[in-house]
Enzyme design. Sequence first.
Site, PDB file in Angstrom:
ATOM      1  N   LYS A   1       0.840  -1.188   0.000  1.00 32.96           N
ATOM      2  CA  LYS A   1       0.000   0.000   0.000  1.00 32.96           C
ATOM      3  C   LYS A   1       0.879   1.243   0.000  1.00 32.96           C
ATOM      4  CE  LYS A   1      -2.717   3.077   2.773  1.00 32.96           C
ATOM      5  NZ  LYS A   1      -1.864   4.117   2.195  1.00 32.96           N
ATOM      6  N   PRO A   2       0.917   2.001  -1.094  1.00 31.02           N
ATOM      7  CA  PRO A   2       1.670   3.258  -1.084  1.00 31.02           C
ATOM      8  C   PRO A   2       0.869   4.353  -0.395  1.00 31.02           C
ATOM      9  CG  PRO A   2       0.634   2.963  -3.217  1.00 31.02           C
ATOM     10  CD  PRO A   2       0.284   1.735  -2.390  1.00 31.02           C
ATOM     11  N   SER A   3       1.520   5.452  -0.121  1.00 32.17           N
ATOM     12  CA  SER A   3       0.821   6.613   0.440  1.00 32.17           C
ATOM     13  C   SER A   3      -0.228   7.099  -0.555  1.00 32.17           C
ATOM     14  CB  SER A   3       1.821   7.730   0.726  1.00 32.17           C
ATOM     15  OG  SER A   3       1.151   8.952   0.955  1.00 32.17           O
TER      16      SER A   3
ATOM     17  N   GLU B   1      15.466  -3.401   8.864  1.00 36.57           N
ATOM     18  CA  GLU B   1      15.380  -3.616   7.428  1.00 36.57           C
ATOM     19  C   GLU B   1      16.785  -3.494   6.845  1.00 36.57           C
ATOM     20  OE1 GLU B   1      11.078  -2.260   6.006  1.00 36.57           O
ATOM     21  OE2 GLU B   1      12.260  -0.557   6.697  1.00 36.57           O
TER      22      GLU B   1
ATOM     23  N   GLY C   1      11.005   2.239  16.729  1.00 35.65           N
ATOM     24  CA  GLY C   1      10.481   1.083  16.025  1.00 35.65           C
ATOM     25  C   GLY C   1      10.928  -0.252  16.550  1.00 35.65           C
TER      26      GLY C   1
ATOM     27  N   LYS D   1      13.956   2.203  21.137  1.00 30.95           N
ATOM     28  CA  LYS D   1      12.887   2.916  21.828  1.00 30.95           C
ATOM     29  C   LYS D   1      11.695   3.111  20.881  1.00 30.95           C
ATOM     30  CE  LYS D   1      15.725   6.264  23.268  1.00 30.95           C
ATOM     31  NZ  LYS D   1      16.235   7.419  24.042  1.00 30.95           N
TER      32      LYS D   1
ATOM     33  N   CYS E   1      13.319  10.508   7.998  1.00 31.30           N
ATOM     34  CA  CYS E   1      13.328  10.017   9.382  1.00 31.30           C
ATOM     35  C   CYS E   1      14.712  10.119  10.006  1.00 31.30           C
ATOM     36  CB  CYS E   1      12.811   8.583   9.445  1.00 31.30           C
ATOM     37  SG  CYS E   1      13.671   7.422   8.372  1.00 31.30           S
TER      38      CYS E   1
END
Length: 471
Positions: A164-166, A452, A448, A445, A273
């Site tokens: 599912k993409p954004s 990956e 996550g 923490k 991120c």
Amino acid sequence: MKIGPGDEPHEQISVLNPADGSIIGEVPAGTRQDADNAVLLAREAFSSWSRTDATNRSKILFTSAERVRADQKELAVLLTREQGKPIRESMNEIAGFARVLEYYASISGSLPGDYGKSSSYGHMVVARQPLGVCAAIIPWNMPALIMAWKIGPVLATGNTMVLKPSKTAPLTCIALAGHLSASGLPEDVLKIVTGTGEVIGKSLATHPDIRSLSFTGSVDTGIRVASLAAPTLKKTILELGGSDAMIVCHDADLKAAAKGAVSGRFFNCGQTCTAIKRVFVHEQIAGSFINEIKELTSRFKIGNGLESGVDMGPLHTRRQRDLVHEIVRNTIDSDMGQVLTGGVLSDAGSLNSGNFYMPTILTDVDPDAPVMKEEVFGPVLPVTTFSTLDEAIDHANATRFGLGSSVWTHDARTISRAIEELNAGIIWVNQHLRIPPEVPFGGMKSSGIGRENGRNALLSYLEEKTILINP
């Protein structure tokens, strides 16, 4: 390869260009039935794909990477139009997609089972086999690269994938899936379903036939995804962002550190991120360091990412832009920092039609200010000083996040302490942000669960089966 829902009428989701608000495409707003159908088809495709020789799977991934590289410019233009980043960054991201596929293609057959023999138990064999149907929910900030991180190890190990993409940046993902299909990936091995998180994301998280779910996004959404996935006991990988600290010591290469701070914060308009989100600079060099980053930032060209020479494009959505501005204003209004440069929506003219926010540097920031604790997903660089390494490490760790941190120094003892004491899944020394596909990626923490990338990512999508043979 069939992408998204079937031929029946669907409500459409408009995809907007962040630079001017224009509609550049539409995708179906998928239903729960669409998600269920995709899982069913992926499950049926699993039987054949899981038995396909690893060499043949690798050939398809290599061919896909080759096709993507040949179409790099057109894919990059599409990515910039729907996401907003400068074309240079989009070109690099598309190349990154290809590199990730090439990496997994090169190691896909390198994980044989284990064998041993015991006088008490006989022959001991550990076989590894693919899980089945896997799912991924990906964000809008780095859609091509994160798609590769998700599908690379899944497809290389013989699993099938529903992705599912954004809803705000799905077009590049669909185009990339088309290249995989044209490269020989069998129909239904990779299914893309467009739509909202509340419908498609929830459907994938709760579906009993999905054996693994990888999610990248916010902490709050990640917690909800994990709670939805828990009753079906599927493997779950969560990458939930960070508030990365940069520690600049008194012996750092000042110009290199300043350049690293600017590129590490304002890349992708700060919407990464692992971006540098907090800077702690030694009080002895703080003045010179701040002058350097101010000078570098003053040269930025802000505008539509397709224009020549643009250094920073718009934020992805108007809501995100307004949220970033609110955080800056609250910091100033509460006397927890000062604006050195930026802090405004745009500098007038054509920028007013898009989601633009000027690169912002905050100084004299209170280490306890929200801007230093939470993840700010935008072009805001808060800077404060420290006098001792203990103080810097304590401040760097004083957040619920633990994705990445960097230390800028040439002192071996300082490097050793930073590596040991910083609570983060990634520690950079005299660099930041760069992540090759060969190494694990993930945080501690609230950043996550799981990792990956790297060789061990293959193991995440394989089930171990222990076999004991009494001869």
